[in-house]
Design a protein around this motif. Structure first.
Motif, PDB file in Angstrom:
ATOM      1  N   VAL A 103       0.856  -1.184   0.000  1.00  0.00           N
ATOM      2  CA  VAL A 103       0.000   0.000   0.000  1.00  0.00           C
ATOM      3  C   VAL A 103       0.892   1.234   0.000  1.00  0.00           C
ATOM      4  CG1 VAL A 103      -1.763   1.299   1.245  1.00  0.00           C
ATOM      5  CG2 VAL A 103      -1.853  -1.209   1.198  1.00  0.00           C
ATOM      6  N   VAL A 104       0.758   2.039  -1.041  1.00  0.00           N
ATOM      7  CA  VAL A 104       1.568   3.247  -1.200  1.00  0.00           C
ATOM      8  C   VAL A 104       0.697   4.463  -0.905  1.00  0.00           C
ATOM      9  CG1 VAL A 104       2.991   4.618  -2.760  1.00  0.00           C
ATOM     10  CG2 VAL A 104       2.900   2.117  -3.020  1.00  0.00           C
ATOM     11  N   TYR A 105       1.087   5.234   0.096  1.00  0.00           N
ATOM     12  CA  TYR A 105       0.349   6.454   0.418  1.00  0.00           C
ATOM     13  C   TYR A 105       1.022   7.640  -0.257  1.00  0.00           C
ATOM     14  CZ  TYR A 105      -1.285  10.528   2.983  1.00  0.00           C
ATOM     15  OH  TYR A 105      -1.786  11.759   3.307  1.00  0.00           O
ATOM     16  N   GLY A 106       0.231   8.450  -0.964  1.00  0.00           N
ATOM     17  CA  GLY A 106       0.764   9.629  -1.615  1.00  0.00           C
ATOM     18  C   GLY A 106      -0.114  10.839  -1.384  1.00  0.00           C
ATOM     19  N   TYR A 107       0.511  11.973  -1.189  1.00  0.00           N
ATOM     20  CA  TYR A 107      -0.220  13.218  -0.987  1.00  0.00           C
ATOM     21  C   TYR A 107       0.303  14.240  -1.987  1.00  0.00           C
ATOM     22  CZ  TYR A 107      -2.114  17.387   1.317  1.00  0.00           C
ATOM     23  OH  TYR A 107      -2.775  18.557   1.596  1.00  0.00           O
ATOM     24  N   ASN A 108      -0.395  14.357  -3.086  1.00  0.00           N
ATOM     25  CA  ASN A 108      -0.041  15.340  -4.109  1.00  0.00           C
ATOM     26  C   ASN A 108       1.431  15.188  -4.529  1.00  0.00           C
ATOM     27  OD1 ASN A 108      -0.577  17.493  -5.845  1.00  0.00           O
ATOM     28  ND2 ASN A 108       0.093  19.028  -4.349  1.00  0.00           N
ATOM     29  N   ASP A 109       1.825  13.960  -4.820  1.00  0.00           N
ATOM     30  CA  ASP A 109       3.231  13.693  -5.119  1.00  0.00           C
ATOM     31  C   ASP A 109       3.350  12.686  -6.261  1.00  0.00           C
ATOM     32  OD1 ASP A 109       5.982  13.616  -4.990  1.00  0.00           O
ATOM     33  OD2 ASP A 109       6.067  12.330  -3.222  1.00  0.00           O
ATOM     34  N   SER A 110       2.906  13.064  -7.427  1.00  0.00           N
ATOM     35  CA  SER A 110       2.974  12.163  -8.580  1.00  0.00           C
ATOM     36  C   SER A 110       4.422  11.892  -8.975  1.00  0.00           C
ATOM     37  CB  SER A 110       2.204  12.752  -9.757  1.00  0.00           C
ATOM     38  OG  SER A 110       2.707  14.028 -10.109  1.00  0.00           O
ATOM     39  N   ASP A 111       5.311  12.876  -8.816  1.00  0.00           N
ATOM     40  CA  ASP A 111       6.721  12.674  -9.166  1.00  0.00           C
ATOM     41  C   ASP A 111       7.355  11.622  -8.257  1.00  0.00           C
ATOM     42  OD1 ASP A 111       6.538  14.570 -11.157  1.00  0.00           O
ATOM     43  OD2 ASP A 111       7.311  16.216  -9.913  1.00  0.00           O
ATOM     44  N   GLY A 112       7.035  11.675  -6.961  1.00  0.00           N
ATOM     45  CA  GLY A 112       7.579  10.694  -6.034  1.00  0.00           C
ATOM     46  C   GLY A 112       7.090   9.299  -6.347  1.00  0.00           C
ATOM     47  N   ILE A 113       5.808   9.169  -6.671  1.00  0.00           N
ATOM     48  CA  ILE A 113       5.258   7.860  -7.002  1.00  0.00           C
ATOM     49  C   ILE A 113       5.871   7.334  -8.295  1.00  0.00           C
ATOM     50  CG2 ILE A 113       3.133   6.675  -7.708  1.00  0.00           C
ATOM     51  CD1 ILE A 113       1.654   8.424  -5.681  1.00  0.00           C
ATOM     52  N   ALA A 114       6.098   8.229  -9.248  1.00  0.00           N
ATOM     53  CA  ALA A 114       6.729   7.823 -10.504  1.00  0.00           C
ATOM     54  C   ALA A 114       8.130   7.275 -10.266  1.00  0.00           C
ATOM     55  CB  ALA A 114       6.790   9.016 -11.462  1.00  0.00           C
TER      56      ALA A 114
ATOM     57  N   GLY B  65      -6.519  12.839  -1.842  1.00  0.00           N
ATOM     58  CA  GLY B  65      -6.961  13.937  -2.677  1.00  0.00           C
ATOM     59  C   GLY B  65      -6.741  13.507  -4.116  1.00  0.00           C
ATOM     60  N   ARG B  66      -7.694  13.698  -4.947  1.00  0.00           N
ATOM     61  CA  ARG B  66      -7.595  13.132  -6.296  1.00  0.00           C
ATOM     62  C   ARG B  66      -6.610  13.908  -7.159  1.00  0.00           C
ATOM     63  NH1 ARG B  66     -12.681  10.593  -9.611  1.00  0.00           N
ATOM     64  NH2 ARG B  66     -11.422   9.364 -11.064  1.00  0.00           N
ATOM     65  N   ASP B  67      -5.440  13.324  -7.355  1.00  0.00           N
ATOM     66  CA  ASP B  67      -4.398  13.901  -8.201  1.00  0.00           C
ATOM     67  C   ASP B  67      -4.455  13.165  -9.539  1.00  0.00           C
ATOM     68  OD1 ASP B  67      -2.128  14.702  -9.480  1.00  0.00           O
ATOM     69  OD2 ASP B  67      -0.748  14.239  -7.848  1.00  0.00           O
ATOM     70  N   TYR B  68      -4.892  13.832 -10.579  1.00  0.00           N
ATOM     71  CA  TYR B  68      -5.111  13.166 -11.866  1.00  0.00           C
ATOM     72  C   TYR B  68      -3.802  12.721 -12.499  1.00  0.00           C
ATOM     73  CZ  TYR B  68      -9.949  14.627 -11.486  1.00  0.00           C
ATOM     74  OH  TYR B  68     -11.242  14.784 -11.061  1.00  0.00           O
ATOM     75  N   ARG B  69      -2.693  13.388 -12.208  1.00  0.00           N
ATOM     76  CA  ARG B  69      -1.406  12.951 -12.742  1.00  0.00           C
ATOM     77  C   ARG B  69      -1.022  11.600 -12.157  1.00  0.00           C
ATOM     78  NH1 ARG B  69       3.218  17.162 -12.029  1.00  0.00           N
ATOM     79  NH2 ARG B  69       4.296  15.506 -13.172  1.00  0.00           N
ATOM     80  N   THR B  70      -1.249  11.439 -10.829  1.00  0.00           N
ATOM     81  CA  THR B  70      -0.960  10.158 -10.193  1.00  0.00           C
ATOM     82  C   THR B  70      -1.872   9.070 -10.749  1.00  0.00           C
ATOM     83  OG1 THR B  70      -0.244  11.243  -8.152  1.00  0.00           O
ATOM     84  CG2 THR B  70      -0.912   8.938  -7.991  1.00  0.00           C
TER      85      THR B  70
ATOM     86  N   THR C  39      -6.602   4.140  -5.850  1.00  0.00           N
ATOM     87  CA  THR C  39      -7.815   4.638  -5.214  1.00  0.00           C
ATOM     88  C   THR C  39      -7.474   5.999  -4.618  1.00  0.00           C
ATOM     89  OG1 THR C  39      -9.593   4.157  -3.644  1.00  0.00           O
ATOM     90  CG2 THR C  39      -7.365   3.580  -2.954  1.00  0.00           C
ATOM     91  N   PHE C  40      -8.486   6.729  -4.197  1.00  0.00           N
ATOM     92  CA  PHE C  40      -8.227   8.083  -3.697  1.00  0.00           C
ATOM     93  C   PHE C  40      -9.254   8.456  -2.643  1.00  0.00           C
ATOM     94  CE2 PHE C  40     -11.384   8.604  -6.984  1.00  0.00           C
ATOM     95  CZ  PHE C  40     -12.201   9.612  -6.532  1.00  0.00           C
ATOM     96  N   THR C  41      -8.905   9.498  -1.864  1.00  0.00           N
ATOM     97  CA  THR C  41      -9.842  10.062  -0.905  1.00  0.00           C
ATOM     98  C   THR C  41     -10.305  11.413  -1.433  1.00  0.00           C
ATOM     99  OG1 THR C  41      -8.054  11.125   0.317  1.00  0.00           O
ATOM    100  CG2 THR C  41      -8.732   8.953   1.061  1.00  0.00           C
ATOM    101  N   PRO C  42     -11.543  11.770  -1.222  1.00  0.00           N
ATOM    102  CA  PRO C  42     -12.038  13.080  -1.683  1.00  0.00           C
ATOM    103  C   PRO C  42     -11.277  14.214  -1.005  1.00  0.00           C
ATOM    104  CG  PRO C  42     -13.852  11.631  -1.064  1.00  0.00           C
ATOM    105  CD  PRO C  42     -12.592  10.971  -0.580  1.00  0.00           C
ATOM    106  N   ARG C  43     -11.036  15.282  -1.732  1.00  0.00           N
ATOM    107  CA  ARG C  43     -10.298  16.417  -1.188  1.00  0.00           C
ATOM    108  C   ARG C  43     -11.056  17.115  -0.064  1.00  0.00           C
ATOM    109  NH1 ARG C  43      -5.811  17.931  -3.820  1.00  0.00           N
ATOM    110  NH2 ARG C  43      -5.441  17.185  -5.936  1.00  0.00           N
TER     111      ARG C  43
END
Length: 398
Positions: A61-72, A95-100, A117-121
């Motif tokens: 399970v990968v948790y990300g908060y507005n960090d599409s570059d980190g996940i990439a 928070g729904r980050d469309y890039r992620t 999956t995502f949590t609503p902002r």
């Protein structure tokens, strides 16, 4: 000799003796726990990675908060794990980050399944991080859950073997790993590095003694069934934080927790804002400490207090008999016998964990650290309400 040991020098000699006793207590009670971490790291770093172990199926399970570059940057290392069993990756987007989302969808086809999956902002009155982690665990297909964050950097293709293998047997429900911090920006702080190392060694030492009170959300594993048996994060649902300390303290027992310290099991956490990230971490753990691991925090607090008492009794003894060579000798020998093992042991544990080496500043740093911790505790009380989930002023992405 009688001129130095008589009724007139009895009081300074008593104070010097008390200082000696305190030094012996520190060496006998506190220091072995630090040394145990170094030994465990060296022992578990030798040999093949858990050969002939039973490997469970795993959900990472990968948790990300507005960090599409980190996940990439993280996903290729996760997808490249040399793991003999089936595993999946679930990216939880706080928070729904469309890039992620687009990134995960582009990697969804392959040997290792990658989900999103995502949590609503606009989530309110609940810790968004805990909600995100809960959604990820509920979406998991497998019993073994391994947690990382978008800022985590996995260094070894054998990492998953070490973190998941203990959950393949019977009796182990929690695996606590080690995560060092890599500060970006080039202004690396020795104070922050040393303080983080001490924090890590303390909770790893307690876990090795069967009294776990904290883990690191960047490198942590436990059983899915345990999470639901514990009703998730219900014991800290009103707090922003607690997913890596309050939950671990409640879920861990003396026999159900393993510690993964082999070099292959370690990860690195990237900090883009070192000073801010460090301060937030100190404040949140200072606040949640009263809800978890009270005895362990008291144990380390008493250890710090004894060092200050040793210093006070030593100074008073010398001031009362400044020209007495017996008093001066006892104080000097006590100081050397106390701090030489401390310096050697802390340098060994830093080396064993691949951390920045402690210098000769070990005495000064260990003596001054309680003052910084107390300052953080006072500051955390000033922002007391912001630590609760019904307040939205605290950064939940931390």
């Amino acid at each position: 000799m009688t001129q130095y040991i008589n009724s007139d020098t009895a009081l300074p000699l008593i104070f010097a003796g008390i200082a000696l006793v305190m030094a012996i207590v520190e060496l006998a009670v506190y220091l072995p726990g630090v040394a145990a971490v170094a030994r465990a790291a060296k022992q578990r770093g030798a040999g093949e990675p858990y050969v002939n172990r039973c490997y469970p199926k795993v959900s990472v399970v990968v948790y990300g908060y507005n960090d599409s570059d980190g996940i990439a940057e993280l996903l290729p290392a996760l997808l490249g794990q040399d793991y003999p069993e089936e595993y999946e990756i679930i990216v939880v987007n706080d928070g729904r980050d469309y890039r992620t989302e687009a990134l995960v969808n582009s990697m969804a086809v392959g040997k290792v399944r990658v989900y999103h999956t995502f949590t609503p902002r606009d989530t309110r009155n609940i810790s968004r991080k805990k909600l995100a982690l809960t959604l990820g665990i509920k979406a998991a297909s497998h019993e073994a859950i391994v947690h990382v964050m978008s800022t985590t950097r996995v260094q070894s293709p054998s990492w998953l073997r070490y973190m998941a293998s203990p959950l393949g047997g019977i009796g182990t429900d929690v695996v606590i790993g080690y995560a060092s911090v890599m500060e970006e920006g080039g202004n690396r702080s020795r104070t922050r590095d040393d303080d983080r190392l001490i924090d890590s060694v303390h909770y790893l030492s307690s876990a090795l003694r069967g009294k776990a009170y904290r883990g690191d959300g960047s490198n942590l594993a436990y059983r899915r069934s345990l999470f639901f048996d514990m009703k998730g994060f219900s014991n800290s649902i009103n707090l922003h934080y607690g997913d890596d300390d309050i939950f671990i303290a409640d879920a861990s027992t003396g026999g159900n927790t393993a510690v993964a310290l082999a070099p292959e099991a370690r990860v690195v956490t990237v900090s883009a804002n070192p000073a801010t990230d460090y301060l937030y971490s100190k404040l949140r753990h200072a606040f949640t400490a009263k809800f978890s691991g009270t005895r362990e925090h008291l144990f380390y607090g008493i250890g710090s207090l004894l060092l200050w008492c040793w210093l006070a009794f030593s100074i008073v003894a010398v001031l009362l008999a400044p020209l007495n060579p017996v008093v001066a000798g006892i104080v000097t020998v006590t100081a050397l016998c106390l701090w030489i093992p401390f310096i050697i042991t802390w340098r060994n544990v830093a080396k064993a964990l691949g951390s920045r080496r402690f210098m000769l500043s070990v005495p000064l740093f260990l003596m001054s650290r309680p003052l910084r911790n107390f300052a953080c505790l006072l500051k955390s009380k000033k922002i007391h309400d912001a630590q609760y989930a019904w307040q939205s002023t605290c950064c939940q992405g931390e």
